[in-house]
Design a protein around this motif. Structure first.
Motif, short mmCIF file in Angstrom:
data_model
loop_
_atom_site.label_atom_id
_atom_site.label_comp_id
_atom_site.label_asym_id
_atom_site.label_seq_id
_atom_site.Cartn_x
_atom_site.Cartn_y
_atom_site.Cartn_z
N TRP A 252 44.64 4.71 47.04
CA TRP A 252 45.27 3.40 46.90
C TRP A 252 44.23 2.40 46.41
O TRP A 252 43.06 2.49 46.79
CB TRP A 252 45.86 2.94 48.24
CG TRP A 252 47.18 3.59 48.55
CD1 TRP A 252 47.39 4.74 49.24
CD2 TRP A 252 48.47 3.11 48.17
NE1 TRP A 252 48.72 5.04 49.32
CE2 TRP A 252 49.42 4.05 48.67
CE3 TRP A 252 48.94 2.01 47.47
CZ2 TRP A 252 50.79 3.90 48.48
CZ3 TRP A 252 50.30 1.85 47.27
CH2 TRP A 252 51.22 2.80 47.78
N LEU A 391 52.21 -4.02 52.74
CA LEU A 391 53.11 -4.71 51.82
C LEU A 391 54.23 -5.43 52.55
O LEU A 391 54.71 -6.47 52.10
CB LEU A 391 53.71 -3.71 50.84
CG LEU A 391 52.90 -3.45 49.57
CD1 LEU A 391 53.51 -2.31 48.78
CD2 LEU A 391 52.84 -4.71 48.71
N ARG A 400 48.48 -0.28 44.30
CA ARG A 400 49.12 0.87 43.65
C ARG A 400 48.45 2.16 44.12
O ARG A 400 47.34 2.13 44.68
CB ARG A 400 49.02 0.80 42.12
CG ARG A 400 50.00 -0.15 41.48
CD ARG A 400 50.01 -0.02 39.97
NE ARG A 400 50.70 1.18 39.52
CZ ARG A 400 52.02 1.26 39.38
NH1 ARG A 400 52.80 0.23 39.68
NH2 ARG A 400 52.57 2.37 38.93
N CYS A 401 49.13 3.27 43.85
CA CYS A 401 48.61 4.56 44.27
C CYS A 401 48.40 5.48 43.08
O CYS A 401 48.91 5.23 41.98
CB CYS A 401 49.56 5.22 45.26
SG CYS A 401 51.16 5.64 44.57
N LYS A 487 56.30 -1.50 41.34
CA LYS A 487 55.15 -2.27 41.84
C LYS A 487 54.01 -1.37 42.30
O LYS A 487 52.84 -1.66 42.07
CB LYS A 487 55.61 -3.14 43.01
CG LYS A 487 54.52 -3.98 43.67
CD LYS A 487 55.11 -4.78 44.83
CE LYS A 487 54.04 -5.57 45.58
NZ LYS A 487 53.51 -6.68 44.78
N THR A 488 54.36 -0.24 42.95
CA THR A 488 53.35 0.60 43.59
C THR A 488 53.18 1.98 42.96
O THR A 488 52.12 2.59 43.11
CB THR A 488 53.69 0.81 45.08
OG1 THR A 488 54.92 1.56 45.17
CG2 THR A 488 53.86 -0.52 45.79
N TYR A 490 54.60 4.53 44.06
CA TYR A 490 54.55 5.51 45.15
C TYR A 490 55.71 6.50 45.15
O TYR A 490 55.50 7.71 45.29
CB TYR A 490 54.49 4.79 46.50
CG TYR A 490 54.37 5.77 47.65
CD1 TYR A 490 53.24 6.57 47.80
CD2 TYR A 490 55.40 5.91 48.58
CE1 TYR A 490 53.13 7.47 48.84
CE2 TYR A 490 55.30 6.82 49.62
CZ TYR A 490 54.16 7.60 49.74
OH TYR A 490 54.06 8.50 50.77
#
Length: 552
Positions: A252, A391, A400-401, A487-488, A490
């Motif tokens: 992350w 979050l 982010r991941c 956004k992430t 994931y």
């Protein structure tokens, strides 16, 4: 067994019962296929021919309709009329037979759709006692799903969400005594084999088969992500617990910091170390001061950092223990004191020099907290539920991941294996927990309804959106492409690449080994009381001795 081995086995059993402090706080605060065989019966027409000429037969059909109380039956009766034609010089007899065809019409019956309210009627007023760790997914289900379940079923739920150590102390005391205090319990993926091995859990697949009236037809166990395999009996494929939280331990990073420095996520460990050095220098003039990296370190979290986080992406799988030979040392088939393990420690020490001074106090989610506070830019192997919790506290946080940084040969080994051969090679840990029903529960029927309700699609959506812990493929399908995913990244990572991660290796003694051996020697190595090679040699030798004493 020699007396020394008996003594060690007794010691091992004692340690297995001891209370540990794993994840005491989140932050620093053979799929069975059923075949259907359809057999068709074809009736032939027999006849014989005599002579050279025949007249066509005449068929007479009589239809009778019999009406009964339960059905209407139409029977078609066929008779064959035979004509004899006498000619010169021969007589031909021809028989043609047409089979009787019965037609049965049964009345249409309406099957009632499954209803938790109806299924729970016999158990209305029952009180279920539940115990779990106080993880964000557990808290989310307790807050959102339990009130709905109670209202719909009339079953009451007393849910204790406590620390990891207290949870297992409560569970194991109940299970060993067989007292039936709890009706549903939290089971982590690294203790399921211990519980199954001791006969402490109800076979949920078998229970559903023998109680079809309690089975929600929309539950669909096959909808679980690959993490669900961690809670199956490897021999029968039966579920002994249904997962309600599942999260990848992965890389992350602060996307805004990466953009400001003009860099991209690292793909290898050498790249990650160089990137951490850049951030360390870049952050000297920042307020707050930004360091190069961070990770969990305090107490029992440190050995878990290695067996779950640093070892796999360096090519040391299943805690360095060979699953075929059940030994840890290189000399006996393991990898715990291999060059790969040594490299994992060397990389750790380089990163430790770039970490903030408070890193030694970081618990399971400590570095994610530091990222949220602007103290560190990234972590190579963070619990994703921690990122989800961060979050939720601050929706404006830009994190982010990505896949963890890997030694180049690790990706090759992972890509070369079958997707379901998890423990052969993997990039990092697939962590989480599930609901199981103790063998001694006094309310198994009501508990079975509860476990289905909590781990179904609605419950999985709750744990996915509130704490990044999705357990179902259908939920991932809905969330991929969502604003949170954009956004992430994931949910896309989980859907596309969760097979590259692996749950805990399938042996029973995780808690014994982590507390008695890994904890001691990894802390000694990190404190530089012993060298890396010396410490790993000692650790591997002691593990080999204990595994032999345990009967492997």
């Amino acid at each position: 067994m020699p007396s020394e081995n008996r003594r060690k086995k007794k010691e091992a059993d004692t340690i297995l019962r001891k209370k540990l402090s794993r994840r005491a706080a989140l932050s620093t605060a053979g799929k069975v296929a059923v075949g259907v065989v359809v057999a068709g019966v074809i009736a032939g027409i027999g006849g014989y021919y005599a002579g050279s000429a025949a007249a066509p037969g005449k068929t007479v059909t009589e239809t009778k309709t019999v009406t009964g109380p339960a059905s209407t039956v139409t029977v078609t009766k066929t008779e064959t009329v035979t004509k004899t034609v006498t000619g010169k010089p021969t007589t031909v007899v021809t028989t043609v037979t047409t089979p009787t065809t019965p037609t049965v019409t049964t009345p249409t019956t309406t099957v009632k759709p499954f209803s938790y309210k109806e299924a729970a009627k016999p158990y209305k007023g029952v009180t279920l006692r539940v115990v779990t760790e106080n993880t964000p997914p557990a808290v989310a289900l307790k807050e959102e799903m339990v009130p709905k379940f109670e209202e719909e079923t009339g079953i009451h739920v007393e849910w204790e969400a406590v620390s990891w150590g207290d949870m297992y102390a409560k569970e194991i005391s109940d299970l060993e005594a067989g007292s039936g205090v709890y009706d549903a319990i939290y089971i982590e993926q690294d203790i399921i084999y211990t519980y199954m091995g001791r006969g402490w859990l109800t076979d949920l697949t078998h229970f559903g088969d023998t109680h079809p009236e309690l089975v929600d037809p929309n539950f669909e166990p096959d909808d679980f992500t690959s993490f669900g395999d961690a809670f199956k009996d490897p021999t029968t494929g039966h579920f002994y617990a249904y997962p309600y939280e599942a999260f990848l331990k992965t890389y992350w990073y602060r996307e805004d910091m990466y953009e400001e420095l003009g860099v991209k996520p690292a793909e290898t460990w050498d790249e990650f170390i160089e990137l951490s050095k850049k951030f360390y220098e870049w952050g000297k003039d920042k307020e707050p001061r930004v360091y190069g990296c961070g990770f969990q370190m305090i107490g029992i979290t440190l050995p878990y950092l290695f067996v779950e986080g640093f070892f796999p992406p360096h090519g040391v799988y299943t805690w360095g223990i060979s699953l075929e030979k059940m030994r840890a040392s290189v000399e006996k088939g393991g990898t715990l004191n291999s060059d790969r393990a040594i490299k994992a420690f060397e990389d750790f020490f380089e990163l430790l020099e770039l970490a903030p001074p408070e890193v030694k106090t970081f618990s399971w989610g400590g570095n994610v907290d530091a990222m949220a506070a602007g103290r560190t830019p990234h972590g190579p192997c963070e619990y994703s539920e921690s990122a989800g919790a961060a979050l939720r506290k601050n929706p404006d946080l830009r994190i982010r991941c990505a896949l963890p940084p890997l030694e180049p040969f690790v990706k090759e080994e992972v890509m070369a294996r079958a997707k379901t051969d998890y423990w052969k090679a993997y990039v990092n840990y697939y962590d989480g927990g599930a609901f199981g029903i103790p063998y001694c529960s006094k309310n198994k029927e009501a508990a079975y309804l509860f476990v289905q309700y909590m781990t179904g699609k609605e419950g999985s959506m709750v744990t996915a959106t509130r704490s990044f812990a999705p357990t179902r493929k259908s939920v991932l399908d809905e969330l991929v492409g969502s604003d949170l995913d954009k956004k992430t990244g994931y949910f896309s990572l989980v859907k596309e690449k969760d097979w590259m991660y692996a749950p805990a290796p399938p042996f029973r003694e995780h808690k014994l080994l982590i507390e008695r051996f890994y904890d001691k020697w990894i802390h000694k190595i990190v404190a530089k009381e012993v060298g890396i090679k010396e410490g790993l040699d000692q650790l591997a030798a002691e593990l080999d001795e204990m595994l032999e004493a345990l009967g492997y």
